[in-house]
Design a protein around this motif. Structure first.
Motif, PDB file in Angstrom:
ATOM      1  N   ARG A   1      -3.433   0.995  -6.586  1.00  0.00           N
ATOM      2  CA  ARG A   1      -3.201   1.031  -5.137  1.00  0.00           C
ATOM      3  C   ARG A   1      -2.818   2.417  -4.657  1.00  0.00           C
TER       4      ARG A   1
ATOM      5  N   THR B   1       0.823  -1.215   0.000  1.00  0.00           N
ATOM      6  CA  THR B   1       0.000   0.000   0.000  1.00  0.00           C
ATOM      7  C   THR B   1       0.855   1.262   0.000  1.00  0.00           C
TER       8      THR B   1
ATOM      9  N   VAL C   1      -8.017  -3.463  -2.399  1.00  0.00           N
ATOM     10  CA  VAL C   1      -6.674  -3.103  -2.865  1.00  0.00           C
ATOM     11  C   VAL C   1      -5.889  -4.343  -3.290  1.00  0.00           C
TER      12      VAL C   1
END
Ligand SMILES: Nc1ncnc2c1ncn2[C@@H]1O[C@H](COP(=O)(O)OP(=O)(O)O)[C@@H](O)[C@H]1O
Ligand SMILES: [Mg+2]
Lengths: 258, 253
Positions: free
Chosen positions: B78, A131, B48
């Protein structure tokens, strides 16, 4: 019983598949992302520092015991200990140097890599890498793979040097072989191809250790207990693979005349 | 706008998400309620692609993220999302400052010389000061969450996914975090998806609440609708009672 074996083989195949997938991902990202120099250097230093002491110690004593065994056996047959240097250096540089270094590196550095990545896996730190714009392959696996590939050959040379010194100490002080003769025995019979033999092995071991230890880390599940299991699993797997690979590599390399 | 359509996920034979349908609107706070192990984390991880869905679609601005098969394109999707992990997931081999700056290198054009400034600014945004040099292990639970949030904010995501942001915190710290989430919505206009089983927090911050139960969204509505609902499942969960139609499977799994 068969079910159990079947299950084992199944999990083995799955893990091999997983590791292969990881290597594919390494090849994919290798050219596509910035190289993590800092990580690579840090890891190389950590692997080197972690392993050099134990490598030196084990190699020294292995060289010593080789010299002692060779000296005694040959002494019994020929009446005097000849070619001790040759036997010690051949065994070390072709076989024991890479194997011992591999075993020490997997026990010290490999275990540390699995424990570290495994802890990151169970605390979602690997997910966090995704992320935040990178991924475990780019940030963790590639630097470690290079670190092992760089440090293993260096440590192997280091191990050879200590082994030869160990052999020398026993030859000179326990067997009464003059140092000159000992080193002469080494240089006369050792060739570049013997070094290549050991060198190629150390590279392949490095690749294998990095792959197994990183993969075991990444695939860790189940909290602290899982990390412990993954770490022991990684060490056992790498040590077994080192010994198995060593046999096949010797067979293949000698077939190619190396 | 994120549209989750018929999303399914099973781990082996275990069906965790059976048929999840949910729309998440831009600039709003959507709270997802559900018991422990009901698949809340699994749901947002699918968004995600930290977890691969077993079926269904997830449209992000009309684009189905479950169909993306290039790792590069996936990375591009992402970057719109920030993810606040349940226990912070701070990198424990780095200081707080390095943690907050981590994503800058990969996701922004900020020159490295400006990192300390950005770090200071983002830490201030979550109410922290002079903690850059600390190690994550030296932080309290509330601080970990806030540092982790600062790390998310540093890369300016359009949508932030919060995984149980108030779980394990004392009531005051929980409220501080709730305020922070509201604040970020107003100041930065980010879209927020908040997973929680903290009813106080959900009622305070949510524009919309969705209740996840046994792999489906059982009810969807405003906090007001949740307060007044007749649905016995939702009622039991909202009031936090052990008596009702939701039976904890204590003996099972
Ligand atoms: N990687 C996984 N492998 C197998 N089962 C999993 C995995 N991740 C989650 N689960 C299972 O899925 C269910 C939902 O998990 P999770 O989404 O973490 O729940 P929540 O966040 O709502 O507490 C749990 O029962 C959990 O055991
Ligand atoms: Mg969860």
């Amino acid at each position: 019983m068969f079910k159990l074996i079947g299950k084992k083989i199944d999990s083995l195949l799955m893990q091999t598949g997983g590791a292969a997938e990881m290597i594919r991902s390494v090849l994919f990202w290798l050219g596509r992302s910035r190289f993590e120099w800092k990580q690579t250097v840090e890891q190389s230093v950590s692997i080197g520092v972690n392993s050099c002491g134990v490598t030196a110690l084990t190699s020294l004593f292995t060289g010593m015991v080789l010299a002692l065994q060779a000296g005694n056996t040959i002494g019994n047959i020929f009446g005097e200990p000849i070619f001790v240097g040759t036997i010690v250096s051949f065994s070390l540089i072709r076989e024991l140097g890479p194997v011992l270094t591999g075993v020490v590196v997997s026990g010290r550095a490999g275990a540390a890599v699995t424990a570290h990545i495994g802890t990151m896996a169970v605390t979602e730190q690997l997910d966090a890498l995704y992320t935040l714009g990178t991924n475990p392959t780019r940030y963790l696996v590639i630097p470690r793979l290079f670190a092992f590939l760089i440090t293993m050959p260096v440590l192997t040379v280091f191990s050879n040097v200590f082994g030869v010194i160990g052999g020398y100490l026993v030859a000179a002080y326990a067997l009464g072989v003059p140092g000159e003769v000992y080193f002469n025995d080494i240089t006369t019979f050792m060739g570049v191809k013997d070094f290549m033999h050991g060198f190629i092995k150390s590279f392949i071991f490095a690749f294998m250790i990095a792959t197994v230890c990183c993969y075991k880390g990444i695939s860790t599940r189940g909290g602290a207990e899982g990390v412990g299991k993954a770490t022991t699993g990684a060490v056992v797997t790498t040590i077994v693979l080192i010994l198995v690979l060593d046999y096949f590599l010797t067979a293949i390399l000698t077939a190619f005349g190396i | 706008m994120i549209e989750i359509i018929d999303l399914k996920k099973n781990f082996g034979p275990k069906q965790v998400l059976k048929d999840v349908n949910l729309n998440i609107e831009d600039g709003k706070i959507t709270c997802i309620l559900g018991g422990s192990g009901s698949g809340k984390s699994t749901l947002i991880k699918c968004l995600v692609r930290l977890i691969e869905a077993s079926g269904g679609k997830i449209l992000v601005d009309g684009k189905d993220v479950t169909k993306i098969n290039s790792e590069v394109k996936l990375a591009a999707i992402r970057r719109h999302f920030g993810y606040l992990f349940q226990d912070g997931a701070l990198f424990d081999s780095m200081t707080v400052g390095e943690n907050v700056a981590f994503g800058l290198k990969y996701l922004t054009d900020v020159p490295p010389a400006d990192y300390p400034k950005v770090v200071k600014e983002k830490l201030a945004l979550v109410g922290l000061k002079d903690v850059e040099h600390l190690n994550p292990s030296e932080l309290s639970g509330g601080m970990r969450k806030r540092v982790s949030l600062a790390r998310v904010l540093a890369v300016n995501p359009k949508c932030i996914l919060y995984d149980e942001p108030t779980t394990g915190l004392d009531p005051i710290m929980s409220d501080i975090i709730s305020e922070l989430i509201l604040d970020l919505k107003h100041k930065l206009g980010v879209t927020s998806v908040v997973i929680t089983h903290d009813m106080n927090s959900a009622f305070k911050i949510a524009d919309k609440i969705a209740f996840l139960h046994e792999g489906r969204i059982l009810m969807e509505g405003t906090p007001e609708e949740f307060r007044r609902t007749d649905n016995p499942y939702v009622k039991q969960f909202v009031s936090g009672s052990s008596h009702g139609p939701i039976q904890m499977k204590i003996m099972k799994d």
